[in-house]
Motif scaffolding. Structure first.
Motif, PDB file in Angstrom:
ATOM      1  N   ILE A  36     -18.541 -50.615  32.815  1.00 27.01           N
ATOM      2  CA  ILE A  36     -17.904 -49.316  32.574  1.00 27.01           C
ATOM      3  C   ILE A  36     -17.877 -48.525  33.879  1.00 27.01           C
ATOM      4  CG2 ILE A  36     -17.943 -47.214  31.196  1.00 27.01           C
ATOM      5  CD1 ILE A  36     -19.964 -48.789  29.330  1.00 27.01           C
ATOM      6  N   ASP A  37     -16.701 -48.052  34.249  1.00 26.13           N
ATOM      7  CA  ASP A  37     -16.552 -47.134  35.376  1.00 26.13           C
ATOM      8  C   ASP A  37     -16.338 -45.752  34.785  1.00 26.13           C
ATOM      9  OD1 ASP A  37     -16.672 -49.154  37.379  1.00 26.13           O
ATOM     10  OD2 ASP A  37     -14.583 -49.672  36.987  1.00 26.13           O
ATOM     11  N   MET A  38     -17.361 -44.893  34.846  1.00 26.06           N
ATOM     12  CA  MET A  38     -17.300 -43.625  34.129  1.00 26.06           C
ATOM     13  C   MET A  38     -17.384 -42.425  35.062  1.00 26.06           C
ATOM     14  SD  MET A  38     -21.077 -43.326  32.381  1.00 26.06           S
ATOM     15  CE  MET A  38     -21.230 -45.080  32.010  1.00 26.06           C
ATOM     16  N   GLU A  39     -16.846 -41.315  34.558  1.00 31.04           N
ATOM     17  CA  GLU A  39     -16.933 -40.051  35.282  1.00 31.04           C
ATOM     18  C   GLU A  39     -18.015 -39.149  34.708  1.00 31.04           C
ATOM     19  OE1 GLU A  39     -13.281 -37.959  35.768  1.00 31.04           O
ATOM     20  OE2 GLU A  39     -12.551 -39.381  37.251  1.00 31.04           O
ATOM     21  N   SER A  40     -18.282 -39.260  33.411  1.00 29.43           N
ATOM     22  CA  SER A  40     -19.343 -38.439  32.816  1.00 29.43           C
ATOM     23  C   SER A  40     -19.881 -39.124  31.569  1.00 29.43           C
ATOM     24  CB  SER A  40     -18.824 -37.040  32.465  1.00 29.43           C
ATOM     25  OG  SER A  40     -17.879 -37.090  31.420  1.00 29.43           O
ATOM     26  N   LEU A  41     -21.104 -38.755  31.216  1.00 28.87           N
ATOM     27  CA  LEU A  41     -21.769 -39.324  30.046  1.00 28.87           C
ATOM     28  C   LEU A  41     -22.717 -38.289  29.479  1.00 28.87           C
ATOM     29  CD1 LEU A  41     -22.578 -41.813  28.258  1.00 28.87           C
ATOM     30  CD2 LEU A  41     -24.331 -42.281  29.973  1.00 28.87           C
ATOM     31  N   GLU A  42     -22.674 -38.121  28.152  1.00 26.77           N
ATOM     32  CA  GLU A  42     -23.611 -37.234  27.473  1.00 26.77           C
ATOM     33  C   GLU A  42     -24.192 -37.959  26.276  1.00 26.77           C
ATOM     34  OE1 GLU A  42     -22.168 -33.340  26.529  1.00 26.77           O
ATOM     35  OE2 GLU A  42     -21.066 -33.149  28.412  1.00 26.77           O
ATOM     36  N   GLY A  43     -25.404 -37.576  25.907  1.00 27.23           N
ATOM     37  CA  GLY A  43     -26.065 -38.164  24.758  1.00 27.23           C
ATOM     38  C   GLY A  43     -27.567 -38.101  24.934  1.00 27.23           C
ATOM     39  N   ASP A  44     -28.297 -38.654  23.973  1.00 29.65           N
ATOM     40  CA  ASP A  44     -29.754 -38.742  24.041  1.00 29.65           C
ATOM     41  C   ASP A  44     -30.108 -40.184  24.363  1.00 29.65           C
ATOM     42  OD1 ASP A  44     -30.029 -36.041  23.306  1.00 29.65           O
ATOM     43  OD2 ASP A  44     -29.858 -36.560  21.188  1.00 29.65           O
ATOM     44  N   ALA A  45     -30.734 -40.408  25.533  1.00 27.75           N
ATOM     45  CA  ALA A  45     -30.946 -41.767  26.025  1.00 27.75           C
ATOM     46  C   ALA A  45     -32.425 -42.121  26.084  1.00 27.75           C
ATOM     47  CB  ALA A  45     -30.317 -41.927  27.403  1.00 27.75           C
ATOM     48  N   THR A  46     -32.728 -43.374  25.724  1.00 22.87           N
ATOM     49  CA  THR A  46     -34.069 -43.937  25.864  1.00 22.87           C
ATOM     50  C   THR A  46     -33.954 -45.248  26.612  1.00 22.87           C
ATOM     51  OG1 THR A  46     -34.797 -42.957  23.770  1.00 22.87           O
ATOM     52  CG2 THR A  46     -36.116 -44.769  24.652  1.00 22.87           C
ATOM     53  N   PHE A  47     -34.714 -45.386  27.705  1.00 23.69           N
ATOM     54  CA  PHE A  47     -34.705 -46.599  28.510  1.00 23.69           C
ATOM     55  C   PHE A  47     -36.045 -47.309  28.376  1.00 23.69           C
ATOM     56  CE2 PHE A  47     -30.822 -45.688  30.849  1.00 23.69           C
ATOM     57  CZ  PHE A  47     -30.732 -44.302  30.802  1.00 23.69           C
TER      58      PHE A  47
END
Length: 195
Positions: free
Chosen positions: A119-130
């Protein structure tokens, strides 16, 4: 360089504030990281109630239109991914006529799946767990073809993102399975994007 503000917002969201992403910006400014195909010049939106992925890698890059216009992006690689309640939308409006193309899939507990997702993205929002995240890796170690030596990168064994809202320039995958695919051209008052 155009797009710098977007990159700073992305870096602030995805990694701790103490991490400096100067190596990525330098790599993009030098044109060292290239996309594998010409992009359309138009962004699209991708939403999902949840993304589950294994084999996560991330670093900076550039995508280029046929006319030579370049766009800095955050490149995300996921070896295999599941996307629940996937929505993709493209604004195709013409003067005086709102038009939005939407694709929906992965509902009813049967997620859309992808292998070798890029994925080539400009923005990302959300709740992330790594899980087992490593921040500040050399991007070239993550991808010897696309990653600029010495540039900033990060990786994790797995990632889960809920309430995903992403603006992207391009997406590719080895195999992309869209369970329950629904494609629709929405016109007028129904021309609404995923978010």
């Amino acid at each position: 360089m155009s797009g710098g503000t977007r990159w700073r917002r992305f870096a602030a969201m995805m990694v701790p504030a103490t991490v400096v992403a100067g190596g990525i910006v330098l790599g993009m400014a030098n044109g060292a990281i290239a996309a594998s195909f010409a992009v359309s010049g138009q962004t699209f939106k991708v939403g999902a109630s949840k993304l589950e992925g294994n084999g996560f890698k991330q670093y900076g890059g550039l995508v280029q239109e046929k006319n030579g216009t370049q766009h800095p992006v955050a490149v995300s690689e996921i070896a295999d991914a599941k996307l629940y309640d996937l929505c993709q939308s493209v604004n195709a409006s013409i003067p005086g006529v709102p038009i939005v193309l939407t694709i929906n899939a992965g509902g009813g507990g049967k997620p859309a799946t992808a292998t070798n997702l890029l994925i080539d993205m400009e923005s990302l929002e959300g709740d992330a767990t790594f899980q087992n995240i490593q921040i500040g890796r050399d991007a070239n170690d993550l991808n010897p073809t696309k990653g600029q030596p010495g540039a900033f990168g990060q990786s994790a064994d797995s990632v889960t993102i809920t309430k995903l809202e992403q603006v992207a320039r391009s997406t590719s995958a080895g195999v992309f399975t869209l369970n329950g695919l629904k494609l629709k051209v929405n016109v007028g008052k129904d021309a609404k994007e995923c978010f």
